[in-house]
Design a protein around this motif. Structure first.
Motif, PDB file in Angstrom:
ATOM      1  N   ARG A  26       0.832  -1.209   0.000  1.00 37.76           N
ATOM      2  CA  ARG A  26       0.000   0.000   0.000  1.00 37.76           C
ATOM      3  C   ARG A  26       0.866   1.258   0.000  1.00 37.76           C
ATOM      4  NH1 ARG A  26      -3.374  -3.434   3.358  1.00 37.76           N
ATOM      5  NH2 ARG A  26      -2.382  -2.635   5.237  1.00 37.76           N
ATOM      6  N   THR A  27       1.953   1.273   0.769  1.00 42.15           N
ATOM      7  CA  THR A  27       2.821   2.455   0.761  1.00 42.15           C
ATOM      8  C   THR A  27       3.518   2.614  -0.587  1.00 42.15           C
ATOM      9  OG1 THR A  27       4.627   1.210   1.765  1.00 42.15           O
ATOM     10  CG2 THR A  27       3.199   2.453   3.246  1.00 42.15           C
ATOM     11  N   ASP A  28       3.907   1.514  -1.212  1.00 38.97           N
ATOM     12  CA  ASP A  28       4.503   1.590  -2.545  1.00 38.97           C
ATOM     13  C   ASP A  28       3.511   2.163  -3.558  1.00 38.97           C
ATOM     14  OD1 ASP A  28       6.814   0.521  -1.547  1.00 38.97           O
ATOM     15  OD2 ASP A  28       6.542  -1.471  -2.445  1.00 38.97           O
ATOM     16  N   LEU A  29       2.249   1.721  -3.481  1.00 37.72           N
ATOM     17  CA  LEU A  29       1.231   2.221  -4.410  1.00 37.72           C
ATOM     18  C   LEU A  29       0.949   3.702  -4.188  1.00 37.72           C
ATOM     19  CD1 LEU A  29      -1.257  -0.781  -4.487  1.00 37.72           C
ATOM     20  CD2 LEU A  29       0.146   0.052  -6.373  1.00 37.72           C
ATOM     21  N   VAL A  30       0.906   4.141  -2.946  1.00 33.72           N
ATOM     22  CA  VAL A  30       0.697   5.565  -2.658  1.00 33.72           C
ATOM     23  C   VAL A  30       1.857   6.384  -3.219  1.00 33.72           C
ATOM     24  CG1 VAL A  30       0.617   7.281  -0.805  1.00 33.72           C
ATOM     25  CG2 VAL A  30      -0.789   5.237  -0.661  1.00 33.72           C
ATOM     26  N   GLY A  31       3.065   5.921  -3.017  1.00 36.43           N
ATOM     27  CA  GLY A  31       4.226   6.620  -3.561  1.00 36.43           C
ATOM     28  C   GLY A  31       4.193   6.691  -5.078  1.00 36.43           C
ATOM     29  N   ALA A  32       3.808   5.582  -5.715  1.00 30.22           N
ATOM     30  CA  ALA A  32       3.727   5.563  -7.182  1.00 30.22           C
ATOM     31  C   ALA A  32       2.662   6.525  -7.682  1.00 30.22           C
ATOM     32  CB  ALA A  32       3.428   4.145  -7.662  1.00 30.22           C
ATOM     33  N   MET A  33       1.515   6.591  -6.996  1.00 26.82           N
ATOM     34  CA  MET A  33       0.449   7.504  -7.416  1.00 26.82           C
ATOM     35  C   MET A  33       0.877   8.961  -7.246  1.00 26.82           C
ATOM     36  SD  MET A  33      -3.059   5.742  -6.172  1.00 26.82           S
ATOM     37  CE  MET A  33      -3.450   4.067  -6.585  1.00 26.82           C
ATOM     38  N   LEU A  34       1.550   9.270  -6.150  1.00 25.86           N
ATOM     39  CA  LEU A  34       2.041  10.637  -5.946  1.00 25.86           C
ATOM     40  C   LEU A  34       3.069  11.017  -7.006  1.00 25.86           C
ATOM     41  CD1 LEU A  34       2.389  10.758  -2.056  1.00 25.86           C
ATOM     42  CD2 LEU A  34       0.718  11.974  -3.465  1.00 25.86           C
ATOM     43  N   LEU A  35       3.984  10.107  -7.298  1.00 24.17           N
ATOM     44  CA  LEU A  35       4.993  10.371  -8.318  1.00 24.17           C
ATOM     45  C   LEU A  35       4.347  10.568  -9.692  1.00 24.17           C
ATOM     46  CD1 LEU A  35       8.028  10.568  -8.973  1.00 24.17           C
ATOM     47  CD2 LEU A  35       7.968   8.103  -9.389  1.00 24.17           C
ATOM     48  N   CYS A  36       3.385   9.712 -10.028  1.00 22.27           N
ATOM     49  CA  CYS A  36       2.684   9.847 -11.313  1.00 22.27           C
ATOM     50  C   CYS A  36       1.912  11.156 -11.389  1.00 22.27           C
ATOM     51  CB  CYS A  36       1.738   8.674 -11.526  1.00 22.27           C
ATOM     52  SG  CYS A  36       2.588   7.146 -11.900  1.00 22.27           S
ATOM     53  N   GLY A  37       1.313  11.572 -10.285  1.00 22.31           N
ATOM     54  CA  GLY A  37       0.605  12.851 -10.265  1.00 22.31           C
ATOM     55  C   GLY A  37       1.540  14.023 -10.503  1.00 22.31           C
ATOM     56  N   VAL A  52       4.473  13.903 -12.097  1.00 23.26           N
ATOM     57  CA  VAL A  52       4.934  13.843 -13.492  1.00 23.26           C
ATOM     58  C   VAL A  52       3.837  14.346 -14.424  1.00 23.26           C
ATOM     59  CG1 VAL A  52       5.585  12.255 -15.357  1.00 23.26           C
ATOM     60  CG2 VAL A  52       6.624  12.021 -13.105  1.00 23.26           C
ATOM     61  N   LEU A  53       2.600  13.955 -14.180  1.00 23.17           N
ATOM     62  CA  LEU A  53       1.492  14.407 -15.021  1.00 23.17           C
ATOM     63  C   LEU A  53       1.301  15.919 -14.917  1.00 23.17           C
ATOM     64  CD1 LEU A  53      -0.733  13.463 -16.925  1.00 23.17           C
ATOM     65  CD2 LEU A  53      -2.206  13.189 -14.942  1.00 23.17           C
ATOM     66  N   ALA A  54       1.431  16.477 -13.716  1.00 21.67           N
ATOM     67  CA  ALA A  54       1.325  17.922 -13.548  1.00 21.67           C
ATOM     68  C   ALA A  54       2.439  18.647 -14.307  1.00 21.67           C
ATOM     69  CB  ALA A  54       1.358  18.281 -12.067  1.00 21.67           C
ATOM     70  N   LEU A 105       4.054  17.509 -16.962  1.00 20.59           N
ATOM     71  CA  LEU A 105       3.786  17.380 -18.397  1.00 20.59           C
ATOM     72  C   LEU A 105       2.683  18.334 -18.834  1.00 20.59           C
ATOM     73  CD1 LEU A 105       3.955  13.494 -18.851  1.00 20.59           C
ATOM     74  CD2 LEU A 105       5.627  15.194 -19.602  1.00 20.59           C
ATOM     75  N   GLY A 106       1.674  18.512 -17.992  1.00 18.79           N
ATOM     76  CA  GLY A 106       0.597  19.441 -18.323  1.00 18.79           C
ATOM     77  C   GLY A 106       1.059  20.883 -18.325  1.00 18.79           C
ATOM     78  N   CYS A 107       1.890  21.248 -17.370  1.00 19.13           N
ATOM     79  CA  CYS A 107       2.384  22.631 -17.280  1.00 19.13           C
ATOM     80  C   CYS A 107       3.346  22.977 -18.415  1.00 19.13           C
ATOM     81  CB  CYS A 107       3.056  22.854 -15.936  1.00 19.13           C
ATOM     82  SG  CYS A 107       1.908  22.878 -14.558  1.00 19.13           S
ATOM     83  N   THR A 108       4.077  22.006 -18.910  1.00 21.11           N
ATOM     84  CA  THR A 108       5.046  22.276 -19.981  1.00 21.11           C
ATOM     85  C   THR A 108       4.429  22.195 -21.373  1.00 21.11           C
ATOM     86  OG1 THR A 108       5.718  19.951 -20.029  1.00 21.11           O
ATOM     87  CG2 THR A 108       6.994  21.448 -18.618  1.00 21.11           C
ATOM     88  N   GLY A 109       3.181  21.710 -21.495  1.00 21.44           N
ATOM     89  CA  GLY A 109       2.520  21.638 -22.795  1.00 21.44           C
ATOM     90  C   GLY A 109       2.790  20.366 -23.572  1.00 21.44           C
TER      91      GLY A 109
END
Length: 172
Positions: free
Chosen positions: A118-129, A131-133, A135-139
């Protein structure tokens, strides 16, 4: 800037109630109840299906459902006031279901504890969020969207349904 040509050519004036219009209190109440029932049914299934894969007991599944309803409600309110303002149910994306189920299978077979999973999954979701932010900010997302045609999206959705159908049926 709208990337998709189909969306760009849509005439929003032909909709029954364009985005800034008011269908009235009675219709708004009926439409709101309809979206609530649809959203609640969709959101309630997720903790029931994923709970056993995360090693949660009945109390843990109930707490997971409560947190999910809270954060999806908060996300929907934020989208209403600061986001796209469209009647789209905010919630966990279906690809995360596949990732959680697959990673939990690997974790169980390698002897990892569910707490560590569960802690690994939370960390992965935070990291993906994050990275996605970025990518969105850079266009970058706008430039990549041209590769995701309706045919590509359709294939992904069909494969996702096929992947999840066995797990969903056995979980029910």
């Amino acid at each position: 800037m709208i990337i998709n040509k189909e969306i760009d050519s849509l005439d929003y004036k032909t909709l029954s109630w364009p985005l800034d219009s008011d269908p009235g209190a009675w219709r708004s109440l009926i439409f709101g109840l309809q979206w609530f029932a649809f959203g609640a049914a969709n959101i309630a299934v997720i903790p029931i299906v994923l709970g056993p894969y995360l090693g949660l007991d009945q109390v843990g599944i109930a707490e997971y459902a409560q947190r999910m309803f809270f954060f999806i409600g908060l996300g929907s309110i934020l989208q209403l006031y600061f986001g796209h303002r469209l009647p789209i149910i905010e919630g966990p994306a279906a690809p995360w279901w596949v990732i959680i189920i697959s990673v939990s299978g690997v974790a169980v077979s390698t002897g990892k504890s569910f707490d560590l999973l569960r802690t690994d999954l939370v960390g992965a979701m935070l990291l993906c969020g994050l990275v996605l932010a970025m990518l969105g900010c850079t266009g970058v997302i706008g430039r990549v969207m041209k590769f995701f045609t309706p045919a590509v999206n359709g294939c992904v959705l069909i494969l996702l349904c096929l992947q999840l159908s066995g797990t969903l049926v056995s979980g029910i």
